[in-house]
Design an enzyme around this catalytic site. Structure first.
Site, short mmCIF file in Angstrom:
data_model
loop_
_atom_site.label_atom_id
_atom_site.label_comp_id
_atom_site.label_asym_id
_atom_site.label_seq_id
_atom_site.Cartn_x
_atom_site.Cartn_y
_atom_site.Cartn_z
N ASP A 173 74.10 0.65 7.34
CA ASP A 173 73.64 -0.74 7.34
C ASP A 173 73.68 -1.23 8.78
O ASP A 173 74.47 -0.74 9.59
CB ASP A 173 74.54 -1.62 6.45
N SER A 174 72.82 -2.20 9.08
CA SER A 174 72.80 -2.74 10.44
C SER A 174 73.75 -3.92 10.59
O SER A 174 73.81 -4.54 11.65
CB SER A 174 71.38 -3.14 10.83
N CYS A 202 62.45 -5.27 -3.27
CA CYS A 202 62.74 -6.60 -3.80
C CYS A 202 61.72 -7.60 -3.27
O CYS A 202 61.99 -8.79 -3.20
CB CYS A 202 64.17 -7.02 -3.48
N ASP A 259 67.47 0.79 -0.44
CA ASP A 259 67.43 -0.57 -1.00
C ASP A 259 67.23 -1.58 0.14
O ASP A 259 68.14 -2.36 0.45
CB ASP A 259 68.73 -0.85 -1.77
N ARG A 273 73.39 0.18 -9.96
CA ARG A 273 74.62 0.80 -9.45
C ARG A 273 75.33 1.56 -10.57
O ARG A 273 75.83 2.67 -10.37
CB ARG A 273 75.54 -0.27 -8.84
N PHE A 279 70.83 1.00 3.62
CA PHE A 279 70.88 -0.46 3.40
C PHE A 279 72.02 -0.75 2.44
O PHE A 279 71.85 -1.40 1.42
CB PHE A 279 69.55 -0.99 2.84
N1 SAH Z 1 72.15 -2.07 -1.89
C1 SAH Z 1 72.91 -3.24 -1.53
C2 SAH Z 1 72.05 -4.40 -1.12
C3 SAH Z 1 71.16 -4.14 0.07
S1 SAH Z 1 70.58 -5.58 0.85
C4 SAH Z 1 73.83 -3.58 -2.70
O1 SAH Z 1 73.78 -2.92 -3.75
O2 SAH Z 1 74.63 -4.52 -2.57
C5 SAH Z 1 69.82 -4.98 2.27
C6 SAH Z 1 70.75 -4.58 3.42
O3 SAH Z 1 69.94 -4.00 4.43
C7 SAH Z 1 71.50 -5.71 4.11
O4 SAH Z 1 72.89 -5.44 4.02
C8 SAH Z 1 71.06 -5.67 5.58
O5 SAH Z 1 72.12 -5.88 6.48
C9 SAH Z 1 70.54 -4.28 5.70
N2 SAH Z 1 69.48 -4.03 6.69
C10 SAH Z 1 68.38 -4.76 6.94
N3 SAH Z 1 67.58 -4.14 7.84
C11 SAH Z 1 68.20 -2.98 8.16
C12 SAH Z 1 67.86 -1.88 9.02
N4 SAH Z 1 66.72 -1.86 9.71
N5 SAH Z 1 68.71 -0.83 9.09
C13 SAH Z 1 69.87 -0.86 8.38
N6 SAH Z 1 70.22 -1.85 7.55
C14 SAH Z 1 69.40 -2.90 7.44
#
Ligand code: SAH
Length: 398
Positions: A250-251, A340, A300, A209, A228
């Site tokens: 995000d979902s 990850c 991510d 970040r 995400f």
């Molecule tokens: N980049 C973030 C962490 C991401 S964690 C940070 O820096 O804090 C992954 C995220 O993906 C989660 O918040 C989860 O809700 C979301 N997610 C999972 N599957 C998804 C999808 N199909 N579409 C959108 N978001 C999704």
């Protein structure tokens, strides 16, 4: 003291200081959940002290390779002290910090225990029978060594089921508000240790970040797409670096609400941010159909391949989103792409991303390789603990 006798020639990995004994390596012996056992070779030579997990394929997790070591409260206090000492010279630019990173802290660390600190709240996750049995000892030692009074338990990880342990959540020590605000790289970030993912926040991406803010500053990103986004860490970073506009997808509705709050908390106008409660894959396809494009894109996703067994299907999913992202990237734009998944190594990840660029008809170069922040170290003898990898790629300018 109960003894676990290994099959012939099964002592090799322990001799290399790998901290796990799988069920298939054991000739005889057993114990209660979390009980300390002495692990011996087929010839009866001492190999390690470990915690027994009767139901898990990982049947013993090593506490110590030192035959003279007693596994008692003093031992756990010493291990926690070592975990804190490992981090004290790092000068992490945040009061959100991983204090204990399971097996990955080396020595072999504290298998099955993760502890994060968010300001004055400690959050612990006990993922195997050993730490579960020593929970009270660990909790008391953690408070004593940090001087803090509140410890929240987030043992609601699915890995607990493999150990035959129930999911648990709640205050272990102290009580109060579970929402808090941490500072990271000079930003304020709100999170909730009860309602958030994992222990509340993705501390492992702290350095990535920070890098995002740097790239935004240098490249002068106009339109940024944060896929995400969770609670908007990368979005705040991009805005802090001067990005004109960030779209966060995000979902999880609650995560996006917090992302919006975090953008406001840092004094950025909400007009510079859009939040989409949607599926990333579908959104990328829609953007493509609408002819949208971006100067920077973050991908991510959550762990798509927890183990090597899931790698093939996960590889297709990674390739798909990366291909779509490349197509949406302006020439000269930057893609920040992460995995990850422990089941997907650095080399395979690069191959997947290369295939995605090829399919998208885009030429890109690697500007930087990223990994977990330093408070999430990798033990030399436990390479499978290295799960997070990132590539910063620039689409070649026309
Ligand atoms: N980049 C973030 C962490 C991401 S964690 C940070 O820096 O804090 C992954 C995220 O993906 C989660 O918040 C989860 O809700 C979301 N997610 C999972 N599957 C998804 C999808 N199909 N579409 C959108 N978001 C999704």
């Amino acid at each position: 003291m109960k003894t676990i006798r290994l099959k012939p020639a099964k002592e090799k990995s322990l001799q290399r200081r790998h901290p796990w004994v799988f069920d298939g390596a054991i000739a005889k012996g057993g114990a209660d959940a979390g009980e300390t056992v002495r692990v011996e070779s087929a010839e009866g030579a001492f190999l390690a002290w470990g915690a027994y997990s009767p139901q898990s394929r990982i049947r013993v997790r090593v506490w110590s390779f030192d035959e003279g070591q007693r596994i008692d409260a003093a031992f756990f206090k010493q291990r926690l002290r070592q975990a804190l000492a490992l981090r004290s010279p790092l000068q992490i630019a945040s009061n959100g910090l991983r204090l204990v990173h399971g097996e990955s802290d080396g020595l072999p660390g504290l298998p099955g225990l993760v502890v994060d600190r968010y300001g004055d709240i400690l959050v612990a996750q006990f993922t195997s029978c050993g730490p579960e049995r020593w929970k009270d000892v660990l909790a008391d030692a953690l408070l004593e060594l940090t001087g803090l009074s509140r410890l929240y338990e987030r043992s609601d990880a699915s890995a607990r089921a493999l150990e035959g342990l129930p999911e648990l959540k709640g205050w272990l020590r102290g009580a109060g508000e579970t929402a808090c605000v941490i500072h990271e790289n000079g930003w304020q970030l709100g999170l909730d240790v009860e309602l958030g993912h994992k222990t509340g926040y993705y501390l492992d991406q702290r350095d990535s970040r920070r890098d995002m803010a740097d790239y935004a500053r240098r490249f002068g990103f106009q339109q940024v797409l944060n896929c995400f986004s969770y609670t908007g860490g990368f979005s705040v970073a991009a805005l802090a670096g001067g990005a004109a506009h960030v779209t966060s997808i995000d979902s999880s509705g609650p995560a996006l609400e917090r992302a919006r709050a975090n953008v406001e908390l840092n004094g950025f106008e909400l007009a510079r941010a859009t939040f989409l409660d949607a599926d990333v894959n579908a959104s990328l396809r829609r953007f493509l159909a609408e002819g949208r494009s971006f100067d920077a894109i973050v991908l991510d996703p959550p762990k798509l391949a927890p183990t090597v067994a899931h790698a093939e299907r996960a590889a297709r999913a990674y390739k798909d989103i990366n291909r779509l992202a490349f197509k949406l990237l302006n020439p000269g734009g930057v893609l920040f792409t992460y995995s990850c998944s422990g089941g997907i190594g650095v080399e395979l990840f690069q191959k997947i991303v290369a295939g995605a660029a090829l399919d998208a008809g885009v030429d890109a170069v690697i500007l930087q390789r990223q990994g977990g922040a330093a408070d999430h170290p990798t033990a030399l003898a436990f390479p499978e603990g290295e799960y997070l990898k990132g590539l910063v790629l620039m689409r070649r300018p026309d």
